[in-house]
Motif scaffolding. Structure first.
Motif, short mmCIF file in Angstrom:
data_model
loop_
_atom_site.label_atom_id
_atom_site.label_comp_id
_atom_site.label_asym_id
_atom_site.label_seq_id
_atom_site.Cartn_x
_atom_site.Cartn_y
_atom_site.Cartn_z
N ALA A 162 0.87 -1.17 0.00
CA ALA A 162 0.00 0.00 0.00
C ALA A 162 0.91 1.22 0.00
N PRO A 163 0.45 2.30 -0.57
CA PRO A 163 1.30 3.50 -0.56
C PRO A 163 1.59 3.92 0.88
N LYS A 164 2.87 4.21 1.14
CA LYS A 164 3.26 4.60 2.48
C LYS A 164 3.69 6.06 2.45
N GLU A 165 2.79 6.90 2.82
CA GLU A 165 3.09 8.33 2.83
C GLU A 165 3.44 8.73 4.24
N THR A 166 4.68 9.14 4.42
CA THR A 166 5.08 9.56 5.76
C THR A 166 5.71 10.94 5.76
N ALA A 167 6.31 11.34 4.66
CA ALA A 167 7.05 12.60 4.66
C ALA A 167 6.16 13.83 4.78
N ASP A 168 5.04 13.82 4.10
CA ASP A 168 4.20 15.02 4.05
C ASP A 168 2.95 14.90 4.92
N VAL A 169 2.97 14.00 5.85
CA VAL A 169 1.79 13.81 6.69
C VAL A 169 1.66 14.97 7.67
N GLN A 170 0.45 15.46 7.80
CA GLN A 170 0.18 16.52 8.77
C GLN A 170 -0.31 15.87 10.06
N MET A 171 0.59 15.78 11.03
CA MET A 171 0.23 15.16 12.30
C MET A 171 -0.31 16.23 13.24
N PRO A 172 -1.27 15.85 14.09
CA PRO A 172 -1.76 16.82 15.09
C PRO A 172 -0.63 17.22 16.03
N GLY A 174 1.76 17.58 18.98
CA GLY A 174 2.14 16.64 20.02
C GLY A 174 2.41 15.23 19.51
N PHE A 175 2.17 14.97 18.23
CA PHE A 175 2.44 13.66 17.64
C PHE A 175 3.63 13.75 16.71
N LYS A 176 4.42 12.68 16.66
CA LYS A 176 5.56 12.62 15.76
C LYS A 176 5.55 11.28 15.04
N ILE A 177 6.16 11.27 13.88
CA ILE A 177 6.40 10.01 13.19
C ILE A 177 7.87 9.69 13.41
N ARG A 178 8.14 8.50 13.89
CA ARG A 178 9.51 8.07 14.12
C ARG A 178 9.79 6.91 13.17
N LEU A 179 10.70 7.09 12.26
CA LEU A 179 11.07 6.06 11.30
C LEU A 179 12.27 5.29 11.84
N THR A 180 12.13 3.96 11.93
CA THR A 180 13.25 3.13 12.36
C THR A 180 13.41 2.01 11.37
N SER A 181 14.62 1.55 11.22
CA SER A 181 14.86 0.39 10.36
C SER A 181 14.66 -0.86 11.22
#
Length: 186
Positions: A162-172, A174-181
């Protein structure tokens, strides 16, 4: 396959494809909720049971017992262990070894080891003689949270991409996206 023979009687532990099973003829809860069933024996028990069968055969012959039970009760002819006899034997083992033997914990450990080995809870429930998985999960064994997350993650990873859009996501706020390998995951 006959495994042990004494006094013209044959006691059977079935061995098929190197897996040992025994028929549970008088289960806990007999006549109420306990089911007669075939139960697989964990391979860790094979060496102990092999020694036990030899000692049992010698004991049966020495006392002239006529029981066909795999584990002898207090009376040589009645055949089956009473609950109090099991408690007595457990206490003797505790006294002899200095290890607290709690048979309920042994049963729970057996169930949990099966679940930890990824045997489905529905299968564990059947071999433990439970009428439903609810009994197994409430009192004997549960899938650990980390294992559940791992299994669901495997399922997600096997889905079509499925398309994984993480770079341009507008998070509310207090929220963060943490990318880990995968190598960084604990």
């Amino acid at each position: 396959m006959p495994f042990l023979s004494t006094m013209s009687r044959t006691y059977t532990v079935d061995i098929k494809d190197d897996v040992w099973t025994v028929e549970v003829l008088h289960p806990k809860g007999e006549g109420k909720h306990g089911e007669v069933r075939e139960a697989p024996i964990h391979p860790d028990a094979y060496p102990f049971l092999t020694r036990y069968f030899v000692a049992r055969a010698q004991h049966v012959q020495r006392i002239g017992a006529t029981t066909r039970a795999l584990f002898l009760g207090n009376v040589a002819t009645d055949g089956y262990l009473a609950t109090n006899t099991v408690r007595l034997y457990a206490q003797r083992v505790s006294d002899d070894t200095g290890i607290d033997v709690d048979l309920r914990k042994c049963r729970r450990t057996h169930g949990q080891r099966l679940v930890d080995a990824k045997v489905p809870i529905s299968v564990v429930s059947v071999v433990m003689g439970h009428a439903s998985t609810r009994t197994t999960e409430q009192h004997y064994a549960r899938v650990k949270h980390a294992v559940a997350v791992e299994e669901v993650t495997k399922t997600f990873n096997s889905l079509e991409e499925a398309p994984k859009e993480t770079a341009d996501v507008q998070m509310p706020t207090g929220f963060k996206i943490r990318l880990t390998s995968p190598s960084e995951t604990p």
